[in-house]
Design a protein around this motif. Structure first.
Motif, PDB file in Angstrom:
ATOM      1  N   ILE A  61       5.069   1.857 -10.618  1.00  0.00           N
ATOM      2  CA  ILE A  61       4.082   2.942 -10.648  1.00  0.00           C
ATOM      3  C   ILE A  61       4.308   3.884  -9.466  1.00  0.00           C
ATOM      4  CG2 ILE A  61       1.639   3.532 -10.553  1.00  0.00           C
ATOM      5  CD1 ILE A  61       1.007   0.760 -11.688  1.00  0.00           C
ATOM      6  N   PRO A  62       4.907   5.065  -9.705  1.00  0.00           N
ATOM      7  CA  PRO A  62       4.978   6.054  -8.629  1.00  0.00           C
ATOM      8  C   PRO A  62       3.599   6.640  -8.434  1.00  0.00           C
ATOM      9  CG  PRO A  62       6.467   6.602 -10.434  1.00  0.00           C
ATOM     10  CD  PRO A  62       5.504   5.588 -10.942  1.00  0.00           C
ATOM     11  N   LEU A  95       5.244  -8.862 -19.131  1.00  0.00           N
ATOM     12  CA  LEU A  95       5.169  -7.649 -18.301  1.00  0.00           C
ATOM     13  C   LEU A  95       4.512  -7.931 -16.953  1.00  0.00           C
ATOM     14  CD1 LEU A  95       5.649  -4.525 -18.239  1.00  0.00           C
ATOM     15  CD2 LEU A  95       3.309  -4.288 -19.074  1.00  0.00           C
ATOM     16  N   VAL A  96       5.179  -7.600 -15.859  1.00  0.00           N
ATOM     17  CA  VAL A  96       4.586  -7.731 -14.518  1.00  0.00           C
ATOM     18  C   VAL A  96       4.629  -6.383 -13.810  1.00  0.00           C
ATOM     19  CG1 VAL A  96       5.245 -10.156 -14.286  1.00  0.00           C
ATOM     20  CG2 VAL A  96       6.784  -8.363 -13.449  1.00  0.00           C
ATOM     21  N   LEU A  97       3.888  -6.291 -12.691  1.00  0.00           N
ATOM     22  CA  LEU A  97       3.941  -5.088 -11.867  1.00  0.00           C
ATOM     23  C   LEU A  97       5.118  -5.222 -10.899  1.00  0.00           C
ATOM     24  CD1 LEU A  97       2.733  -2.422 -10.828  1.00  0.00           C
ATOM     25  CD2 LEU A  97       1.191  -3.768  -9.402  1.00  0.00           C
ATOM     26  N   GLU A  98       6.131  -4.348 -11.052  1.00  0.00           N
ATOM     27  CA  GLU A  98       7.259  -4.378 -10.123  1.00  0.00           C
ATOM     28  C   GLU A  98       6.807  -3.918  -8.742  1.00  0.00           C
ATOM     29  OE1 GLU A  98      10.591  -5.547  -9.065  1.00  0.00           O
ATOM     30  OE2 GLU A  98      10.759  -5.208 -11.224  1.00  0.00           O
ATOM     31  N   GLY A  99       5.908  -2.920  -8.758  1.00  0.00           N
ATOM     32  CA  GLY A  99       5.367  -2.445  -7.497  1.00  0.00           C
ATOM     33  C   GLY A  99       4.817  -1.037  -7.619  1.00  0.00           C
ATOM     34  N   VAL A 100       4.070  -0.647  -6.595  1.00  0.00           N
ATOM     35  CA  VAL A 100       3.539   0.715  -6.489  1.00  0.00           C
ATOM     36  C   VAL A 100       4.369   1.434  -5.429  1.00  0.00           C
ATOM     37  CG1 VAL A 100       1.523   2.115  -5.872  1.00  0.00           C
ATOM     38  CG2 VAL A 100       1.214  -0.048  -7.123  1.00  0.00           C
ATOM     39  N   ASP A 104       1.028  -6.564  -0.908  1.00  0.00           N
ATOM     40  CA  ASP A 104       2.493  -6.562  -0.885  1.00  0.00           C
ATOM     41  C   ASP A 104       3.097  -6.051  -2.189  1.00  0.00           C
ATOM     42  OD1 ASP A 104       1.972  -8.630  -2.569  1.00  0.00           O
ATOM     43  OD2 ASP A 104       3.071 -10.150  -1.443  1.00  0.00           O
ATOM     44  N   LYS A 105       2.242  -5.625  -3.134  1.00  0.00           N
ATOM     45  CA  LYS A 105       2.762  -4.996  -4.348  1.00  0.00           C
ATOM     46  C   LYS A 105       3.182  -3.559  -4.069  1.00  0.00           C
ATOM     47  CE  LYS A 105       2.933  -7.876  -7.672  1.00  0.00           C
ATOM     48  NZ  LYS A 105       4.341  -8.248  -7.939  1.00  0.00           N
ATOM     49  N   VAL A 106       2.848  -3.033  -2.876  1.00  0.00           N
ATOM     50  CA  VAL A 106       3.274  -1.676  -2.526  1.00  0.00           C
ATOM     51  C   VAL A 106       4.643  -1.760  -1.858  1.00  0.00           C
ATOM     52  CG1 VAL A 106       2.682   0.430  -1.258  1.00  0.00           C
ATOM     53  CG2 VAL A 106       0.861  -1.032  -2.168  1.00  0.00           C
ATOM     54  N   PHE A 107       5.612  -1.033  -2.379  1.00  0.00           N
ATOM     55  CA  PHE A 107       6.929  -1.030  -1.742  1.00  0.00           C
ATOM     56  C   PHE A 107       6.805  -0.575  -0.293  1.00  0.00           C
ATOM     57  CE2 PHE A 107       9.862  -2.075  -5.042  1.00  0.00           C
ATOM     58  CZ  PHE A 107       9.319  -1.645  -6.233  1.00  0.00           C
ATOM     59  N   MET A 122      17.663   5.273  -1.362  1.00  0.00           N
ATOM     60  CA  MET A 122      18.621   4.198  -1.069  1.00  0.00           C
ATOM     61  C   MET A 122      17.878   3.002  -0.460  1.00  0.00           C
ATOM     62  SD  MET A 122      22.192   6.196  -0.098  1.00  0.00           S
ATOM     63  CE  MET A 122      21.680   6.746   1.503  1.00  0.00           C
ATOM     64  N   GLY A 123      16.876   3.299   0.363  1.00  0.00           N
ATOM     65  CA  GLY A 123      16.055   2.237   0.933  1.00  0.00           C
ATOM     66  C   GLY A 123      15.285   1.490  -0.138  1.00  0.00           C
ATOM     67  N   LEU A 124      14.729   2.238  -1.080  1.00  0.00           N
ATOM     68  CA  LEU A 124      13.992   1.620  -2.195  1.00  0.00           C
ATOM     69  C   LEU A 124      14.917   0.698  -2.988  1.00  0.00           C
ATOM     70  CD1 LEU A 124      11.463   1.472  -4.097  1.00  0.00           C
ATOM     71  CD2 LEU A 124      12.503   3.353  -5.373  1.00  0.00           C
ATOM     72  N   THR A 125      16.147   1.162  -3.224  1.00  0.00           N
ATOM     73  CA  THR A 125      17.103   0.372  -4.012  1.00  0.00           C
ATOM     74  C   THR A 125      17.445  -0.922  -3.290  1.00  0.00           C
ATOM     75  OG1 THR A 125      17.961   2.447  -4.896  1.00  0.00           O
ATOM     76  CG2 THR A 125      19.360   0.500  -5.150  1.00  0.00           C
ATOM     77  N   ARG A 126      17.676  -0.838  -1.968  1.00  0.00           N
ATOM     78  CA  ARG A 126      17.970  -2.053  -1.185  1.00  0.00           C
ATOM     79  C   ARG A 126      16.797  -3.026  -1.286  1.00  0.00           C
ATOM     80  NH1 ARG A 126      20.517   1.534   2.330  1.00  0.00           N
ATOM     81  NH2 ARG A 126      18.566   1.929   3.468  1.00  0.00           N
TER      82      ARG A 126
END
Ligand SMILES: Nc1ncnc2c1ncn2[C@@H]1O[C@H](COP(=O)(O)OP(=O)(O)OP(=O)(O)O)[C@@H](O)[C@H]1O
Ligand SMILES: Nc1ncnc2c1ncn2[C@@H]1O[C@H](COP(=O)(O)OP(=O)(O)OP(=O)(O)O)[C@@H](O)[C@H]1O
Ligand SMILES: [Mg+2]
Ligand SMILES: [Mg+2]
Lengths: 256, 256
Positions: free
Chosen positions: B146-147, B176-181, B206-209, B243-247
């Motif tokens: 969720i952006p 289905l799970v929440l990958e993150g906000v 901790d669900k927030v990236f 790139m940080g998000l991907t890592r």
């Protein structure tokens, strides 16, 4: 009779609601009688004016699906001549249920007729889509105002929007005209914004409002207090811009 | 088997497409095999990667309505391991035509199954709505990202989005799970952004990236060249952030 203006652009986050709420409020401040119709299930225009989306007074869903008169759901706001026909997420259901209704594109137009003589302006805030709810808004409207963020993706969608408007003019609402294109979220120091603005002005000529709405933090803060910008911070650049837009719109229609 | 992530938020303009395109590109740059599925009739993810929306190769509309295999419409991009299943405005028709289809919510999931083993990640860009196209995406997905723009209207819509996700988990897609906000369009000097970010972090923990995507003009410029940010300007703050998000995402899934 009221002039009915739909605020529409299927691109998301371009300032449709911010324009509907603040243009409506500025018109009301200029002694015009205004009804704001929230045709977006997000209900942002409803909460942006401090109206409770889930109170018992009913919502636009009841009008479109249960044949309730608009008069029964209209709410007051802090500005005496600004009323709101509120929405909430129930409206998502209306899009599905209207699909099989008779003359499904004309339902809102039919309902608005009963209150048109009570107002000078009826402003319809649309969802970021070209689905049946927005088609209803464009069929009910005399004119469409297109807020346009001066960025690439927003510019890309403009062709599709103007194609849809032409289709609606031909098949559903021959009186529909383009009220104008409003440049929003504009940052004069941003080269991309400058380029897109120049593109749009070249393409749409005098159909582009002279007033440009700048990016202004206060416009983003006001909704969290349920207030239009002129009641939150009248000195803000955003308030001055929407007052300028209102003067320009009134002048175009010969109203002092 | 691929991990399927839907990028969804019914609020418009919060950075769904920008996240889908740039996360997809960064994963591909990290040698992951990625398919980007454009489930938005605006087709912004398609053009954001330089793919022609109207060329003869077919689009997602053909997959959902004419039972075409996804493999037949997949396009290459400038990154060899990043493919796109493109869309254009025909997809608006799919939403209406799917309404009466058998198991209408499962059509995309059914189609994706045939290509899942060809990819490590399948990223689905969603439209700003909770209609049938987005329901298809959430039914096909393993997780939803969720952006969230750190502004009032975006925060207001979060409750409705999480309610819809829970409903889909219960009735259509139990895995289905929440990958993150993901906090997007963030300006650290803006008090409203700070307040909303703090609210979201308190509520989602901790669900927030950890990665926050800053407002960065270069992210708005890249799509007009049909390039993801890492191919347009790798030194830009926006490129570093994605790139940080991907890592962070790879680390969560134990991939170096
Ligand atoms: N000129 C502006 N300056 C600063 N912030 C703005 C401005 N106009 C709108 N905003 C903010 O930008 C976001 C998007 O605006 P808004 O919600 O009005 O767009 P919208 O087109 O109605 O979105 P949607 O497509 O979801 O309906 C909101 O958080 C709003 O508060
Ligand atoms: N971090 C950022 N910094 C600057 N501009 C950004 C950023 N993220 C997105 N943008 C720009 O803001 C606008 C909205 O982003 P985007 O189109 O990705 O949102 P969206 O949620 O996909 O919109 P929609 O709801 O219409 O699908 C676009 O013009 C995009 O280029
Ligand atoms: Mg809106
Ligand atoms: Mg998008």
């Amino acid at each position: 009779m009221a002039r009915i203006i739909a605020i529409s652009n299927q691109k998301g986050g371009v300032g449709k609601t911010t324009t509907a709420v603040n243009l409506g409020a500025c018109l009301a401040a200029a002694e015009q009688r205004v009804l704001l119709v929230d045709m977006d299930p997000q209900g942002n225009a409803t909460s942006g004016l401090g109206v409770d989306k889930h109170s018992d007074g009913g919502s636009l869903y009841d009008v479109l699906v249960h044949d309730e008169p608009i008069r029964n759901i209209v709410r007051q706001t802090e500005l005496s001549t600004l009323h709101v026909a509120p929405s909430n997420t129930d409206l998502v259901g209306a899009e599905v249920e209207l699909t099989s209704a008779l003359a499904r594109e004309h339902v809102l137009a039919d309902k608005i007729e009963a209150v048109e003589s009570d107002y000078d302006w009826i402003i319809i805030d649309c969802a970021p889509s070209l689905g049946l709810l927005t088609v209803n808004a464009l069929t009910a409207a005399d004119a469409v105002l297109i807020p346009l963020q001066t960025e690439y993706y927003a510019l890309e969608g403009l062709g599709e929007l103007t194609r849809t408007i032409r289709l609606i003019q031909r098949r559903l609402n021959p009186r529909l005209v383009l009220e104008g294109v409003l440049l929003t979220l504009y940052d004069g120091r941003n080269r991309l914004n400058q380029q897109v603005a120049a593109d749009v002005q070249r393409h749409f000529g005098d159909k582009v409002f002279e007033t440009i709405i700048p990016r202004n933090v206060r416009l983003g803060e006001a909704p969290s207090f349920g207030k239009p910008i002129i009641l939150y911070d009248i000195d803000a650049k955003g308030a001055q811009a929407y007052m300028g837009l209102t003067r320009e719109l009134l002048a175009r229609h010969g109203i002092q």
